[in-house]
Design an enzyme around this catalytic site. Structure first.
Site, PDB file in Angstrom:
ATOM      1  N   GLU A   1       1.410  -8.084  -0.734  1.00  0.00           N
ATOM      2  CA  GLU A   1       1.405  -7.684   0.662  1.00  0.00           C
ATOM      3  C   GLU A   1       2.223  -6.434   0.911  1.00  0.00           C
ATOM      4  OE1 GLU A   1       0.578 -11.800   3.088  1.00  0.00           O
ATOM      5  OE2 GLU A   1       2.657 -11.225   2.766  1.00  0.00           O
TER       6      GLU A   1
ATOM      7  N   CYS B   1       6.936  -1.310   4.072  1.00  0.00           N
ATOM      8  CA  CYS B   1       7.566  -2.155   3.056  1.00  0.00           C
ATOM      9  C   CYS B   1       6.503  -2.503   2.020  1.00  0.00           C
ATOM     10  CB  CYS B   1       8.137  -3.411   3.705  1.00  0.00           C
ATOM     11  SG  CYS B   1       8.840  -4.598   2.542  1.00  0.00           S
TER      12      CYS B   1
ATOM     13  N   CYS C   1       7.650 -13.359  -7.962  1.00  0.00           N
ATOM     14  CA  CYS C   1       9.040 -12.946  -8.177  1.00  0.00           C
ATOM     15  C   CYS C   1       9.676 -13.890  -9.175  1.00  0.00           C
ATOM     16  CB  CYS C   1       9.811 -12.963  -6.858  1.00  0.00           C
ATOM     17  SG  CYS C   1      11.464 -12.227  -6.967  1.00  0.00           S
TER      18      CYS C   1
ATOM     19  N   CYS D   1      15.763 -16.669  -5.568  1.00  0.00           N
ATOM     20  CA  CYS D   1      16.827 -16.724  -4.560  1.00  0.00           C
ATOM     21  C   CYS D   1      16.546 -17.927  -3.655  1.00  0.00           C
ATOM     22  CB  CYS D   1      16.864 -15.429  -3.754  1.00  0.00           C
ATOM     23  SG  CYS D   1      17.285 -13.985  -4.760  1.00  0.00           S
TER      24      CYS D   1
ATOM     25  N   CYS E   1      14.930 -17.552  -0.081  1.00  0.00           N
ATOM     26  CA  CYS E   1      13.760 -16.682   0.058  1.00  0.00           C
ATOM     27  C   CYS E   1      12.502 -17.427  -0.369  1.00  0.00           C
ATOM     28  CB  CYS E   1      13.942 -15.427  -0.798  1.00  0.00           C
ATOM     29  SG  CYS E   1      12.542 -14.285  -0.735  1.00  0.00           S
TER      30      CYS E   1
ATOM     31  N   SER F   1      20.924  -6.551  -2.151  1.00  0.00           N
ATOM     32  CA  SER F   1      20.867  -7.877  -1.537  1.00  0.00           C
ATOM     33  C   SER F   1      22.123  -8.641  -1.949  1.00  0.00           C
ATOM     34  CB  SER F   1      19.605  -8.627  -1.998  1.00  0.00           C
ATOM     35  OG  SER F   1      18.452  -7.958  -1.549  1.00  0.00           O
ATOM     36  N   LEU F   2      23.134  -8.597  -1.100  1.00  0.00           N
ATOM     37  CA  LEU F   2      24.435  -9.176  -1.453  1.00  0.00           C
ATOM     38  C   LEU F   2      24.512 -10.650  -1.039  1.00  0.00           C
ATOM     39  CD1 LEU F   2      27.194  -8.559  -2.674  1.00  0.00           C
ATOM     40  CD2 LEU F   2      27.971  -7.856  -0.397  1.00  0.00           C
TER      41      LEU F   2
ATOM     42  N   CYS G   1      11.215 -10.827   6.944  1.00  0.00           N
ATOM     43  CA  CYS G   1      11.896 -10.792   5.655  1.00  0.00           C
ATOM     44  C   CYS G   1      11.862 -12.172   4.997  1.00  0.00           C
ATOM     45  CB  CYS G   1      13.342 -10.357   5.866  1.00  0.00           C
ATOM     46  SG  CYS G   1      14.287 -10.197   4.347  1.00  0.00           S
TER      47      CYS G   1
END
Length: 380
Positions: free
Chosen positions: A106, A119, A126, A130, A133, A235-236, A355
């Protein structure tokens, strides 16, 4: 009586056309060289593909008709199939794109008053898992090619009437590699795609308007700064290793200390070109004032800004979004320490484009559609 077997003549299989999208200038020149074409033809074709946005060689009117026909016999200027296009009430657009092998990814366009940001994804699925997510719950299928990443930009420009690209009021002004996947695990393809995007005679996007988001693949960060030169977002999401090991498991391999050092030494970082730290706000997990103070202490001496991201829940997730008052107090601590701390306004939630919602949400929609179709057929 003799029987004579019939002779069956099968049609010859036509070789697949090679896609020119995603080839860099040198690769394009080499391809054309095999057809006996001079190098300057590569520049002409490059202009038509990336500046004018044509998908048919017949439209390349600066080339002789026999040459156009010759090119069409060997090559194509591809676009992935748009299998779903959605427009949010806030102007956000999302495209689910199917590539030649049937895999999908996407891209999301987010309009703002002063910019239009696309984006894009760098992988199908992935591998980072995480915990907050939803995209990370999908298995990694494969890396996207340079051409498939560039094609996401081309599709957006098609739909936004962005060709020719040298428009003063162009709607697409920025690129962020924040879609599906970890860009630094697909470095070579990402680099080639971004070099095409930044080419001044094509898509013409400045490196200062391109941001690559990483979960912290420390060994590739310096290389990214040196070889691509785009802005960096990290991405902390946590200020200590214990919590970040849970939220962002790659932290077990590249802990916070190493990540922060890589940020401090990122090539080209300065007050005019700051690193963005992304911090998703999780209720009762990482949103206390103590966390806020630890955050600004952690990144001191790094030219940076902090994007506070309200968490977008998904079915089955164990986290909740911090409330508005908590986020505001957290942001004030960061702001008082001298760091810009914008709270990212959720965009495209009504089309599942926010997100952390990419692709998996679309898969749920398609499943829902299939179930509805079966029910309708049964009722009929």
């Amino acid at each position: 009586m003799s029987t004579v077997a019939a002779t069956v003549t099968e049609a010859p299989v036509q070789p697949a056309l090679k896609d020119l999208v995603g080839l860099d200038r040198e690769q394009l020149a080499e391809e054309l060289k095999m057809l006996g074409l001079p190098k300057f033809r590569a520049g002409q074709i490059w202009h038509w593909i990336y500046h004018r946005g044509v998908t048919d060689f017949a439209a390349m009117t600066t080339l002789a008709k026999p040459l156009r026909a010759q090119l069409a016999e060997h090559y194509k200027i591809g676009r992935p199939e748009i299998t779903r296009e959605q427009w949010s009430e806030d102007g956000t657009a999302k495209w689910l794109l199917k590539f030649d092998d049937g895999n999908e990814a996407e891209a999301v366009f987010i309009p703002d008053d002063d910019r239009g940001t696309l984006c894009i994804s760098s992988q199908v699925g992935c591998t980072l898992t995480c915990s907050f997510c939803h995209t990370g719950t999908q298995r990694l299928v494969r890396n996207l090619t340079a051409g498939e990443m560039v094609a996401q930009i081309l599709v957006a420009l098609d739909r936004l009437e962005g060709f020719p690209t040298a428009q003063e009021d162009r709607r697409l002004t920025n690129i962020v590699l924040m879609g599906m996947g970890e860009p630094l695990y697909n470095f070579d393809n990402v680099k080639r795609a971004m070099m095409i995007a930044m080419d001044g005679e094509g898509l013409g996007l400045s490196k200062r308007r391109i941001t690559l988001s990483t979960s912290g693949i420390v060994p590739e960060m310096e290389r990214c700064g040196e070889e691509i030169g785009v802005n960096l977002a990290v991405s902390l999401h946590a200020v200590n290793d214990e919590l970040r090991n849970t939220l962002v498991p790659i932290n077990k391999k590249y802990p916070i200390k190493d990540l922060i050092e890589a940020c401090k030494t990122y090539p080209g970082v300065n007050n005019a070109r700051r690193i963005t730290f992304e911090y998703v706000m999780l209720k009762g997990v990482n949103d206390s004032l103590e966390d806020a103070r630890a955050l600004v202490k952690l990144i001191e001496d790094i030219p940076a800004k902090i994007n506070l991201i309200p968490f977008n829940p998904w079915p089955g997730v164990a986290y909740e979004c911090s409330d508005d008052e908590t986020i505001e107090k957290f942001a004030q601590v960061v702001l008082n320490a001298g760091y810009a701390s914008p709270v990212r306004t959720p965009r495209g939630r009504d089309i599942l484009a926010a997100c952390g919602q990419l692709k998996s949400a679309s898969e749920r929609l398609r499943k829902k559609d299939r179930i509805a179709a079966i029910a309708a057929a049964s009722a009929g």
